[in-house]
Design an enzyme around this catalytic site. Sequence first.
Site, PDB file in Angstrom:
ATOM      1  N   GLU A   1       7.677  19.684  -8.943  1.00 43.68           N
ATOM      2  CA  GLU A   1       8.481  18.573  -9.452  1.00 43.68           C
ATOM      3  C   GLU A   1       9.427  18.128  -8.349  1.00 43.68           C
ATOM      4  OE1 GLU A   1      10.617  19.512 -13.042  1.00 43.68           O
ATOM      5  OE2 GLU A   1       8.865  20.442 -14.011  1.00 43.68           O
TER       6      GLU A   1
ATOM      7  N   GLU B   1       9.824  26.955 -14.190  1.00 46.11           N
ATOM      8  CA  GLU B   1      11.262  27.209 -14.096  1.00 46.11           C
ATOM      9  C   GLU B   1      11.696  28.439 -14.909  1.00 46.11           C
ATOM     10  OE1 GLU B   1      13.336  23.549 -14.949  1.00 46.11           O
ATOM     11  OE2 GLU B   1      12.578  22.589 -13.127  1.00 46.11           O
TER      12      GLU B   1
END
Length: 547
Positions: A279, A160
């Site tokens: 994820e 991220e």
Amino acid sequence: MFVAGGTTAAAAPAHRSVPSDPMAAVAAMQPSWNLGNTLDAIPDETSWGNPLVTKPLFDTIRAQGFHSVRIPVTWSGHQSAGTPYTIDATFLTRVKQVVDWALADGLYVELNVHHDSWQWIANMASDHDTVLARFNATWQQIATAFRDEPRSLLLESVNEPQFNNATDAQKTQFMNELNTSFHTIVRQTGGGNASRLLVLPTLGCTPDQTLMDNLSAEMTSLHDHNLVATVHYYGYWPFSANIAGTTRFDATTQQDMVDTFARMRSTFVAKGIPVYVGEFGLLSYPDYTQPDAVERGEAMKYFEQLGYQARLSGVTTALWDAGSFLNRTSFQWRDPGLFAQIKSAYTTRSGTASTDTVYVPKSGAVTAQTLTLNPNGARFLGLWRGTTPLVPGRDYTVAGNQITLTAPELTTLVGNRAYGVNATIQARYSSGVPWSIAVATFDQPVLSAATGTGSLSVPAQFRGDRLATMEARYADGTNAGPANWTSYQQFNTAFSPDYPHNAITVLPTFVNAITDGSPVTLTFHFWSGTTVTYHVTKSGTTITGTT
């Protein structure tokens, strides 16, 4: 070598057969699981509530049908902050031990640089050269340490990624710069790294079309067949966070999922680039330490369709688990029914229904109630209570996808109508897992006056009902609270039910955001369809609530 809980060091990892084709290799990783909040915890492995990892954890994951694990690692707390940015040898050995345990179980492993993304990598706009030097040094050490691992180990450049105080153009530049540098460094270390599958993220791991297009272009420029794209998916944000009144897995929420996975397919998979959804889950569900922010049945529908969309799009998905799915001490699933739904969705569809709870009023005549079946391509087989089938025509009727529980059957199911769940029945379909339907007795909840400092604990007689959401408005009708763009505030952020202690807590985040001296009307919405109004006023640090 570090040994956790008396477990002996890992044997040499199993050299499982990995397809040479990257698409086939990533497909073989499905389904995948995250070892979340462990080696990525700050500052140490157990700091965020999970126990030390042992080999039996991976034995369990493999036995439960997972084919791969993602092992997030935050390196910054175990690395010198200045040049040459040396990673602590003991920590690196510990990471390698954990990786080797998973590999020895025949699992694929995906290893990354995790919370470093916001701890120091995010400063690239203001300290470009230092950040790049540290990033390069970090990957030089990791790649060297793992160069001789089997090809079933994948490396992911950064989790991220984000960049503070940067323009969109700069963010794109920095993202490409990090991915390219990571690719160069790992490949140059040789050994297994010369052809290892390398995983490259979009900015923020966000599956936005522009960001995925940028990553696709970057991957093309690297002229390397052994690359994998990664994004994350936590659903349509208002639903995932339970804000703005989006309490159900409705058409808008479903379409967001359909569109997102279709973008992954058209941008990458259709071009022969494998996708690893590193994820997936819901932002607010489950969290075993808090009340469910997303209603369980609505979450079950979400996970059921996500598995289907992933299969349609040809992507591999990794369940984010920070300890709320699998109890890392007992190795038992905290909610076996939820896990059964997730596991089933990897291979088939399950039928659902418009609700997982039928609410029957405490007093008055019991009347028939109708639900909508969602077969999802399966065939409805009937209703069961335990091992006993309910009788069509007598206990329930079916008209198209409408199923009606008759008044006599509901009367039997609720018994003496004690508050709460009185019985559970199942809608069974020709594929997947059954859909559980709780039959509950309720009355309108009753709230009482209260006073608090900084927050407010409102005495609440829930009387068999469950809280869905809360609206907040000032006397003039304008929205009140931290999310002032909507009247519906965020579950477990602005407010939270406390069922064991018969209370609803109006949390400090909400209290701090409302105007001193201006009365606020709260409207609590419950899953039975009932609403209850309540009034709060803040005066300095004191907040007062009245019915």
